[in-house]
Design a protein around this motif. Structure first.
Motif, PDB file in Angstrom:
ATOM      1  N   CYS A   4       0.873  -1.172   0.000  1.00 34.49           N
ATOM      2  CA  CYS A   4       0.000   0.000   0.000  1.00 34.49           C
ATOM      3  C   CYS A   4       0.915   1.227   0.000  1.00 34.49           C
ATOM      4  O   CYS A   4       1.146   1.858   1.032  1.00 34.49           O
ATOM      5  CB  CYS A   4      -0.903  -0.030   1.240  1.00 34.49           C
ATOM      6  N   LEU A  52      -2.336   6.081   1.174  1.00 39.03           N
ATOM      7  CA  LEU A  52      -3.026   6.618   2.353  1.00 39.03           C
ATOM      8  C   LEU A  52      -3.051   8.140   2.382  1.00 39.03           C
ATOM      9  O   LEU A  52      -3.914   8.741   3.027  1.00 39.03           O
ATOM     10  CB  LEU A  52      -2.378   6.088   3.630  1.00 39.03           C
ATOM     11  N   SER A  54      -8.897   2.029   4.301  1.00 38.25           N
ATOM     12  CA  SER A  54      -7.981   1.457   3.312  1.00 38.25           C
ATOM     13  C   SER A  54      -7.051   0.437   3.957  1.00 38.25           C
ATOM     14  O   SER A  54      -6.757  -0.608   3.360  1.00 38.25           O
ATOM     15  CB  SER A  54      -7.163   2.572   2.654  1.00 38.25           C
ATOM     16  N   PRO A  77      -8.153   6.764   5.499  1.00 37.75           N
ATOM     17  CA  PRO A  77      -6.975   5.891   5.562  1.00 37.75           C
ATOM     18  C   PRO A  77      -7.207   4.618   6.375  1.00 37.75           C
ATOM     19  O   PRO A  77      -6.712   3.550   6.001  1.00 37.75           O
ATOM     20  CB  PRO A  77      -5.914   6.781   6.235  1.00 37.75           C
TER      21      PRO A  77
END
Length: 249
Positions: free
Chosen positions: A106, A110, A119, A116
């Protein structure tokens, strides 16, 4: 042989990530892992990982980035191990298999998403329930404060320091930045065990290009300095980016 200066941006991340995936593969008893690269774009990490023998699924909202990924994978001879899927972090589990991956990347995500924490939860849900590795790379608050101050923009530096999202003003192109503590908390709250926390681009963004380019060995020396300082708390707190590796056990 000296490395290109551009490699400074990811050299520290790459070395630690590769070692973590080697350990994960050893524990899993498999040479090849299933890796999900959320927001992986044109394959800056995905293609080299496929070159190591892993199977990588890249999820990205940009058709152009996915086209570049396909071309890059073909040029490197790893097209059969790289799959591009259009999607975003919010709907990650709509296009990626829940619990189907040994590792999830990732990187550069973010900072831009609306939520965030959501996610991160989606990324963790994509990991195999018996264990997996999450690699997060995000913009660092301290690096922005330091850079604005060195440029003489002291009011903007203070604004970034005090702003909840770490932005230095309305013209700031970065929607959000993180401190090491904030980024770690996001991962711990999802049940992950945080291992490595690194500062990335601690010095690289501040050193004038002409200074580095004038000395043949300067890029390598700068890379070694970045690596030596990456995990020291005093230096990672002023890094341009933060890299966190965490494990689901």
């Amino acid at each position: 042989m000296t490395r290109p200066r551009a490699a400074l941006r990811t050299a520290v991340v790459w070395e630690v990530l590769r070692e973590a995936l080697d350990r994960r593969a050893s524990r899993a008893g498999r040479a090849s892992l299933e890796v999900l690269d959320a927001g992986g774009g044109s394959g800056h990490f995905a293609v080299p990982l496929a070159g190591l023998g892993h199977r990588v699924t890249v999820v990205d909202p940009s058709p152009n980035a996915l086209f570049a990924l396909e071309r890059r994978a073909a040029e490197e001879g790893v097209a059969e191990r790289v799959q591009g899927v259009q999607g975003d972090a919010h709907g990650l589990l709509d296009v990626a298999e829940r619990g189907g991956y040994d590792a999830v990347l990732c990187h550069g995500v973010l900072e831009y998403v609306d939520d965030p924490a959501e996610s991160v939860r989606n990324a963790v849900a994509a990991l195999r329930p018996e264990g997996g590795t999450l690699s997060v790379l995000a913009a660092g608050l301290g690096g922005a404060v330091f850079a604005r101050a060195l440029a003489g923009h002291f009011t903007e530096a203070r604004h970034a320091l005090e702003d909840p999202d770490g932005r230095w003003g309305v013209a700031d192109p970065m929607p959000r930045r993180f401190s090491p503590e904030h980024l770690s908390e996001l991962l711990v709250e999802t049940g992950l065990e945080v291992g490595v926390i690194q500062g990335v681009r601690i010095f690289g963004d501040l050193v004038p290009g002409a200074l580095v380019d004038s000395e043949p060995q300067a890029v390598e020396a700068l890379a070694q300095l970045e690596a030596a300082a990456a995990e020291l708390p005093a230096f990672r707190s002023v890094a341009g980016q933060l890299h966190v590796l965490a494990e689901l056990r």
